[in-house]
Design a protein around this motif. Structure first.
Motif, PDB file in Angstrom:
ATOM      1  N   MET A  86       0.844  -1.190   0.000  1.00  0.00           N
ATOM      2  CA  MET A  86       0.000   0.000   0.000  1.00  0.00           C
ATOM      3  C   MET A  86       0.885   1.247   0.000  1.00  0.00           C
ATOM      4  SD  MET A  86      -3.110   0.954   2.568  1.00  0.00           S
ATOM      5  CE  MET A  86      -3.900  -0.610   2.214  1.00  0.00           C
ATOM      6  N   ARG A  87       0.786   2.028  -1.039  1.00  0.00           N
ATOM      7  CA  ARG A  87       1.617   3.217  -1.198  1.00  0.00           C
ATOM      8  C   ARG A  87       0.739   4.370  -1.666  1.00  0.00           C
ATOM      9  NH1 ARG A  87       6.741   1.145  -2.897  1.00  0.00           N
ATOM     10  NH2 ARG A  87       7.292  -0.491  -1.395  1.00  0.00           N
ATOM     11  N   PRO A  88       1.244   5.583  -1.566  1.00  0.00           N
ATOM     12  CA  PRO A  88       0.511   6.692  -2.185  1.00  0.00           C
ATOM     13  C   PRO A  88       0.365   6.454  -3.688  1.00  0.00           C
ATOM     14  CG  PRO A  88       2.212   7.501  -0.701  1.00  0.00           C
ATOM     15  CD  PRO A  88       2.427   6.037  -0.823  1.00  0.00           C
ATOM     16  N   TRP A  89      -0.708   7.015  -4.253  1.00  0.00           N
ATOM     17  CA  TRP A  89      -0.964   6.819  -5.671  1.00  0.00           C
ATOM     18  C   TRP A  89       0.242   7.201  -6.527  1.00  0.00           C
ATOM     19  CZ3 TRP A  89      -4.722   3.823  -6.918  1.00  0.00           C
ATOM     20  CH2 TRP A  89      -5.942   3.829  -6.235  1.00  0.00           C
ATOM     21  N   ARG A  90       0.933   8.260  -6.146  1.00  0.00           N
ATOM     22  CA  ARG A  90       2.022   8.756  -6.973  1.00  0.00           C
ATOM     23  C   ARG A  90       3.338   8.033  -6.733  1.00  0.00           C
ATOM     24  NH1 ARG A  90       0.692  14.038  -9.202  1.00  0.00           N
ATOM     25  NH2 ARG A  90      -1.503  14.440  -8.757  1.00  0.00           N
ATOM     26  N   GLY A  91       3.334   7.061  -5.872  1.00  0.00           N
ATOM     27  CA  GLY A  91       4.523   6.247  -5.686  1.00  0.00           C
ATOM     28  C   GLY A  91       5.084   6.333  -4.299  1.00  0.00           C
ATOM     29  N   PRO A  92       6.172   5.625  -4.063  1.00  0.00           N
ATOM     30  CA  PRO A  92       7.012   4.962  -5.064  1.00  0.00           C
ATOM     31  C   PRO A  92       6.458   3.625  -5.552  1.00  0.00           C
ATOM     32  CG  PRO A  92       7.908   4.604  -2.893  1.00  0.00           C
ATOM     33  CD  PRO A  92       6.743   5.532  -2.709  1.00  0.00           C
ATOM     34  N   TYR A  93       6.875   3.222  -6.721  1.00  0.00           N
ATOM     35  CA  TYR A  93       6.487   1.964  -7.326  1.00  0.00           C
ATOM     36  C   TYR A  93       7.696   1.036  -7.395  1.00  0.00           C
ATOM     37  CZ  TYR A  93       1.899   3.740  -8.545  1.00  0.00           C
ATOM     38  OH  TYR A  93       0.613   4.226  -8.472  1.00  0.00           O
ATOM     39  N   ASP A  94       7.398  -0.257  -7.337  1.00  0.00           N
ATOM     40  CA  ASP A  94       8.476  -1.246  -7.247  1.00  0.00           C
ATOM     41  C   ASP A  94       8.863  -1.846  -8.598  1.00  0.00           C
ATOM     42  OD1 ASP A  94       6.499  -1.950  -4.569  1.00  0.00           O
ATOM     43  OD2 ASP A  94       8.593  -1.384  -4.246  1.00  0.00           O
ATOM     44  N   TYR A  95       7.926  -1.957  -9.489  1.00  0.00           N
ATOM     45  CA  TYR A  95       8.162  -2.614 -10.772  1.00  0.00           C
ATOM     46  C   TYR A  95       7.769  -1.662 -11.901  1.00  0.00           C
ATOM     47  CZ  TYR A  95       7.801  -6.476  -7.467  1.00  0.00           C
ATOM     48  OH  TYR A  95       7.960  -7.288  -6.376  1.00  0.00           O
ATOM     49  N   TRP A  96       8.582  -1.672 -12.936  1.00  0.00           N
ATOM     50  CA  TRP A  96       8.352  -0.769 -14.060  1.00  0.00           C
ATOM     51  C   TRP A  96       8.408  -1.540 -15.367  1.00  0.00           C
ATOM     52  CZ3 TRP A  96       7.331   4.487 -13.703  1.00  0.00           C
ATOM     53  CH2 TRP A  96       7.422   5.030 -12.414  1.00  0.00           C
ATOM     54  N   GLY A  97       7.512  -1.170 -16.272  1.00  0.00           N
ATOM     55  CA  GLY A  97       7.579  -1.699 -17.621  1.00  0.00           C
ATOM     56  C   GLY A  97       8.420  -0.788 -18.493  1.00  0.00           C
ATOM     57  N   GLN A  98       8.661  -1.235 -19.715  1.00  0.00           N
ATOM     58  CA  GLN A  98       9.362  -0.375 -20.655  1.00  0.00           C
ATOM     59  C   GLN A  98       8.393   0.689 -21.148  1.00  0.00           C
ATOM     60  OE1 GLN A  98       7.630  -2.786 -21.658  1.00  0.00           O
ATOM     61  NE2 GLN A  98       6.904  -2.321 -23.714  1.00  0.00           N
ATOM     62  N   GLY A  99       8.859   1.745 -21.673  1.00  0.00           N
ATOM     63  CA  GLY A  99       8.000   2.819 -22.116  1.00  0.00           C
ATOM     64  C   GLY A  99       7.398   2.562 -23.476  1.00  0.00           C
ATOM     65  N   THR A 100       6.308   3.253 -23.737  1.00  0.00           N
ATOM     66  CA  THR A 100       5.703   3.222 -25.062  1.00  0.00           C
ATOM     67  C   THR A 100       5.442   4.670 -25.478  1.00  0.00           C
ATOM     68  OG1 THR A 100       3.910   2.292 -26.426  1.00  0.00           O
ATOM     69  CG2 THR A 100       3.320   2.930 -24.175  1.00  0.00           C
ATOM     70  N   LEU A 101       5.862   5.014 -26.687  1.00  0.00           N
ATOM     71  CA  LEU A 101       5.847   6.402 -27.126  1.00  0.00           C
ATOM     72  C   LEU A 101       4.489   6.785 -27.693  1.00  0.00           C
ATOM     73  CD1 LEU A 101       7.340   9.068 -27.760  1.00  0.00           C
ATOM     74  CD2 LEU A 101       8.040   8.024 -29.944  1.00  0.00           C
ATOM     75  N   VAL A 102       3.979   7.893 -27.194  1.00  0.00           N
ATOM     76  CA  VAL A 102       2.751   8.491 -27.712  1.00  0.00           C
ATOM     77  C   VAL A 102       3.111   9.852 -28.302  1.00  0.00           C
ATOM     78  CG1 VAL A 102       0.499   9.459 -27.099  1.00  0.00           C
ATOM     79  CG2 VAL A 102       1.259   7.289 -26.084  1.00  0.00           C
ATOM     80  N   THR A 103       2.773  10.040 -29.560  1.00  0.00           N
ATOM     81  CA  THR A 103       3.045  11.310 -30.233  1.00  0.00           C
ATOM     82  C   THR A 103       1.721  11.861 -30.748  1.00  0.00           C
ATOM     83  OG1 THR A 103       5.229  10.533 -30.916  1.00  0.00           O
ATOM     84  CG2 THR A 103       4.341  12.476 -32.032  1.00  0.00           C
ATOM     85  N   VAL A 104       1.402  13.081 -30.325  1.00  0.00           N
ATOM     86  CA  VAL A 104       0.166  13.732 -30.743  1.00  0.00           C
ATOM     87  C   VAL A 104       0.537  14.922 -31.620  1.00  0.00           C
ATOM     88  CG1 VAL A 104      -2.006  14.778 -30.016  1.00  0.00           C
ATOM     89  CG2 VAL A 104      -0.908  13.027 -28.588  1.00  0.00           C
ATOM     90  N   SER A 105       0.125  14.872 -32.860  1.00  0.00           N
ATOM     91  CA  SER A 105       0.450  15.953 -33.793  1.00  0.00           C
ATOM     92  C   SER A 105      -0.651  17.007 -33.787  1.00  0.00           C
ATOM     93  CB  SER A 105       0.626  15.388 -35.198  1.00  0.00           C
ATOM     94  OG  SER A 105      -0.583  14.815 -35.653  1.00  0.00           O
ATOM     95  N   SER A 106      -0.249  18.239 -34.015  1.00  0.00           N
ATOM     96  CA  SER A 106      -1.211  19.349 -33.994  1.00  0.00           C
ATOM     97  C   SER A 106      -1.806  19.580 -35.373  1.00  0.00           C
ATOM     98  CB  SER A 106      -0.539  20.624 -33.491  1.00  0.00           C
ATOM     99  OG  SER A 106       0.574  20.926 -34.289  1.00  0.00           O
TER     100      SER A 106
END
Length: 121
Positions: A101-121
């Motif tokens: 049980m941790r605060p919503w914003r962390g800290p977190y113990d396990y992390w996945g790799q990132g996935t890139l989101v690009t939003v064009s204008s």
């Protein structure tokens, strides 16, 4: 616990994307799953989180009303539905899990790799 994030891509402003975070391994250890993002030249920031039961959620003010986090219990996957995307949502998105049980914003113990989101204008 292993986390696999997927679903990123290129979308026009106003469009939608759904990110997924698939958990494997000792998933019974998971308390919360969160999504964070990091834009170029900026610090990583909290986006949203959900309890592993799926009953509680938390959102950053910047995404409230546009993003929805939910869990697919059958597949041990947490999804992030992103609607009304803005160019400022462009970032690498990471999912993370906490083992207690941790605060919503962390800290977190396990992390996945990132996935890139690009939003064009």
């Amino acid at each position: 616990v292993q986390l696999q994030a997927s679903g990123g891509g290129l979308v026009q402003a106003g469009g939608s994307l759904r990110l997924s975070c698939a958990a494997s391994g000792r998933t019974s250890m998971i308390y919360n799953v969160g999504w964070f993002r990091q834009a170029p030249g900026k610090e990583r920031e909290f986006v949203t989180a959900i309890s592993w039961s799926g009953r509680s959620t938390q959102y950053a003010d910047s995404v409230k009303g546009r993003f929805t986090i939910f869990r697919d219990n059958a597949e041990n996957t947490v999804h992030l539905q992103m609607n009304s995307l803005k160019p400022e949502d462009t970032a690498v998105y990471f999912c993370a899990a906490s083992s207690s049980m941790r605060p919503w914003r962390g800290p977190y113990d396990y992390w996945g790799q990132g996935t890139l989101v690009t939003v064009s204008s």
